[in-house]
Design a protein around this motif. Structure first.
Motif, short mmCIF file in Angstrom:
data_model
loop_
_atom_site.label_atom_id
_atom_site.label_comp_id
_atom_site.label_asym_id
_atom_site.label_seq_id
_atom_site.Cartn_x
_atom_site.Cartn_y
_atom_site.Cartn_z
N TYR A 7 44.84 31.70 38.87
CA TYR A 7 43.63 32.52 39.01
C TYR A 7 43.33 32.73 40.49
N PRO A 8 42.35 33.60 40.81
CA PRO A 8 42.07 33.87 42.22
C PRO A 8 41.69 32.59 42.97
N ALA A 9 42.24 32.43 44.16
CA ALA A 9 42.03 31.20 44.94
C ALA A 9 40.54 30.92 45.14
N GLY A 10 40.16 29.69 44.92
CA GLY A 10 38.79 29.26 45.20
C GLY A 10 37.86 29.37 44.00
N THR A 11 38.33 29.94 42.90
CA THR A 11 37.42 30.11 41.75
C THR A 11 37.55 28.95 40.76
N THR A 317 27.13 28.29 45.01
CA THR A 317 27.90 29.00 46.04
C THR A 317 29.37 28.68 45.81
N HIS A 318 30.24 29.69 45.88
CA HIS A 318 31.69 29.47 45.72
C HIS A 318 32.41 30.10 46.90
N GLU A 319 33.30 29.34 47.50
CA GLU A 319 34.09 29.85 48.62
C GLU A 319 35.42 30.30 48.04
N ILE A 320 35.72 31.58 48.19
CA ILE A 320 36.96 32.10 47.59
C ILE A 320 37.73 32.94 48.62
N LEU A 321 38.91 33.41 48.23
CA LEU A 321 39.66 34.34 49.06
C LEU A 321 39.77 35.66 48.31
N VAL A 322 39.50 36.76 49.00
CA VAL A 322 39.70 38.07 48.40
C VAL A 322 40.79 38.77 49.20
N ASN A 323 41.93 38.97 48.58
CA ASN A 323 43.11 39.49 49.29
C ASN A 323 43.35 38.74 50.59
N GLY A 324 43.20 37.43 50.54
CA GLY A 324 43.47 36.59 51.70
C GLY A 324 42.29 36.48 52.67
N HIS A 325 41.20 37.22 52.44
CA HIS A 325 40.05 37.15 53.36
C HIS A 325 39.02 36.16 52.83
N PRO A 326 38.56 35.24 53.70
CA PRO A 326 37.55 34.28 53.24
C PRO A 326 36.27 34.99 52.80
N ALA A 327 35.80 34.63 51.63
CA ALA A 327 34.60 35.27 51.09
C ALA A 327 33.72 34.21 50.43
N THR A 328 32.48 34.57 50.22
CA THR A 328 31.53 33.65 49.54
C THR A 328 30.91 34.38 48.36
N VAL A 329 30.73 33.64 47.28
CA VAL A 329 30.04 34.19 46.11
C VAL A 329 28.74 33.42 45.95
#
Ligand SMILES: C[S@@+](CC[C@H](N)C(=O)[O-])C[C@H]1O[C@@H](n2cnc3c(N)ncnc32)[C@H](O)[C@@H]1O
Length: 373
Positions: A7-11, A317-329
Motif C-alpha cells: 500500500y502507499p508508504a506511510g499509510t 496525523t499521518h506522515e506519508i509519501l505521495v509519489n516520493g514527496h513527503p506529505a501529511t494527512v
C-alpha cells in the motif's frame, strides 16, 4: 489463509485500522511502512477487492530467509509435495517474479527453471514470459525473517489515473479516513482530476460536490461515470469563497489543496492556509462536520495552526509519501464530531461506536459488498 498486501508508504496505521473491518478474523503477522502480512478467514476474492491495496497476494508457502536462489529451490521441493489451493484467475499461463526488500530481483536460471517446472506440475499452467497471465512472486521484506512464495491476486478494473492525480489506492484510503456515511454531503473544493470524488462515488452519499477553478480543462479527461453520476455536482468556484455552498451545509471534506511547491498561490502560504481553513469552517456542518486534508509535509505545521484557529480539531496525523514527496494527512473535524464519528443518524449504523475510522470502514465494506454482488 495468509495474505500479503502492499500500500502507499506511510499509510500503515490507516491500513491497520481499516483492514480489521474489511476482512474477517484478521490478525497481523508482519507489518512495515508499505506492506503487511496478515491472516484472515476471508476469501482471496474478498482480499482482491480491497480498494487501497496496490497489490494483494495469497502467501502459498514460506522458508526461513536465505539467498533467493536457495529459497527458490526450497519452494520447488515444497510445491512438489504440497497441494496448491484454488485461486481466482483463469489464464493458462504464468510467470515468476522476485521482489526482495522493495526491489525486483533476478533468479539464477537453474533455480528459476526448477521452480517453473514445479509450478507447472502443480497448476497445469505453462510459462508465459509476456502479456496477461498469473503471477507467482518470491517476496522478501527487510525485517521479515522468512521468504514468501505468493500468488498475486487479480486487481479490480479501475479508471486510468489522470496526470497529477493522486493514486486510486491513496484516494480510497483518504476517503475511508473521513468515515463516510450514506447521507453525507461530500465536498472536494480542490478536486483536480476528480480522483477523490471517484473514490467517494464507490459509496452511498446524498451529494458529491466536485469543485475546482480549473474545471474546464479537467473535464475533458473525466471518466464517463463521473460525468454521469446523478449525485455529483460540478462547480468551478474559488475554494476560498465557494459562493454556491451555504454555511454549514457540508458533512465532509476530503481534499488536496495546491502545495505551493509547483504552482504559485494567490496569497502567501500562511494566509492561504488560513483562508482555506476559514472556508472549511464556514461550509462544514457546525456540529458534525469532518475533514481529511492532504498537504506538503513542509507546510503541515502552518496548516495545523490555521485549522485550529478556525475552530477545527485535528484528530489524527499521518506522515506519508505521495509519489516520493513527503506529505501529511490531517484527519479531523468539529471538536464534537471527532469524538462521536460521522454517520450520526444513518439507519444502517447498527454497530456500537468503535472509534471513528472503523465505523467508516464497516459502512464501506457493506457498500462494497453490495456493489460487487
Ligand atoms: C493538488 S491539485 C489536486 C489534485 C487532486 N487531488 C487530484 O488527484 O487530481 C490542486 C487543485 O486545486 C485547484 N485550485 C487551485 N487553486 C484553487 C482555488 N483557489 N479554488 C479551487 N481550486 C483551486 C487546481 O486547479 C488543482 O486542480
Amino acid at each position: 489463509m495468509r495474505y500479503f498486501i502492499q500500500y502507499p508508504a506511510g499509510t500503515s496505521d490507516l491500513i491497520a485500522d481499516a483492514l480489521s473491518n474489511f476482512v474477517d478474523d484478521f490478525s497481523v503477522h508482519y507489518r512495515d511502512d508499505s506492506a503487511m502480512v496478515f491472516d484472515s478467514t476471508s476469501s482471496p476474492e474478498q482480499v482482491a477487492r480491497i480498494p487501497f491495496a496496490k497489490n494483494a497476494f495469497v502467501v502459498l508457502t514460506t522458508t526461513p530467509r536465505k539467498s533467493i536462489d536457495q529459497s527458490a529451490r526450497q519452494f520447488s521441493g515444497i510445491l512438489r509435495r504440497q497441494h496448491f489451493p484454488a485461486l481466482p484467475g483463469r489464464t493458462p499461463g504464468f510467470r515468476l517474479m522476485a521482489h526482495i526488500d522493495g526491489e525486483l530481483s533476478s533468479l539464477d536460471p537453474g533455480a528459476r527453471k526448477d521452480l517453473e517446472k514445479a509450478v507447472s506440475a502443480s497448476t497445469g499452467r505453462h510459462v508465459e514470459p509476456r502479456g496477461k497471465c498469473e503471477e507467482y512472486w518470491l517476496i522478501g521484506r527487510l525485517d521479515l525473517d522468512e521468504l514468501m512464495f505468493c500468488a498475486r491476486l487479480p486487481k479490480p478494473a479501475r479508471t486510468k489515473k489522470g496526470r497529477g492525480a493522486v493514486s486510486h489506492e491513496l484516494s480510497s484510503m483518504l476517503v475511508l479516513a473521513s468515515r463516510p456515511g450514506a447521507r453525507d454531503v461530500y465536498l472536494d473544493p480542490f478536486a483536480g482530476s476528480g480522483s477523490f470524488v471517484l473514490s467517494r462515488m464507490d459509496l452511498p452519499a446524498r451529494e458529491i460536490i466536485y469543485s475546482d477553478t480549473d474545471l474546464e480543462s479537467h473535464r475533458e479527461n473525466f471518466p464517463d461515470e463521473l460525468a454521469q453520476d446523478k449525485r455529483v455536482r460540478l462547480l468551478s468556484e474559488d475554494a476560498l469563497t465557494l459562493p454556491s455552498i451555504s454555511d454549514g451545509s457540508v458533512d465532509v471534506i476530503v481534499t488536496d489543496p495546491p502545495w505551493g511547491e509547483y504552482e504559485e498561490l494567490p496569497l502567501p502560504y500562511e494566509e492561504f492556509t488560513r483562508a482555506v481553513s476559514d472556508s472549511f469552517a464556514r461550509v462544514l456542518d457546525p456540529e458534525t462536520g469532518r475533514f481529511v486534508l492532504l498537504c506538503a509535509r513542509r507546510g503541515a505545521p502552518t496548516y495545523r495552526t490555521s485549522l485550529e484557529s478556525a475552530g477545527l480539531a485535528v484528530d489524527a496525523t499521518h506522515e506519508i509519501l505521495v509519489n516520493g514527496h513527503p506529505a501529511t494527512v490531517f484527519v479531523g473535524g468539529r471538536p464534537s464530531a471527532t469524538e462521536t464519528g460521522g454517520d450520526r443518524d444513518d439507519d444502517h449504523r447498527t454497530a456500537p461506536p468503535q472509534g471513528p475510522l472503523l465505523v467508516g470502514m464497516s459502512t464501506y465494506r457493506r457498500a462494497m459488498s453490495r456493489f460487487s454482488q
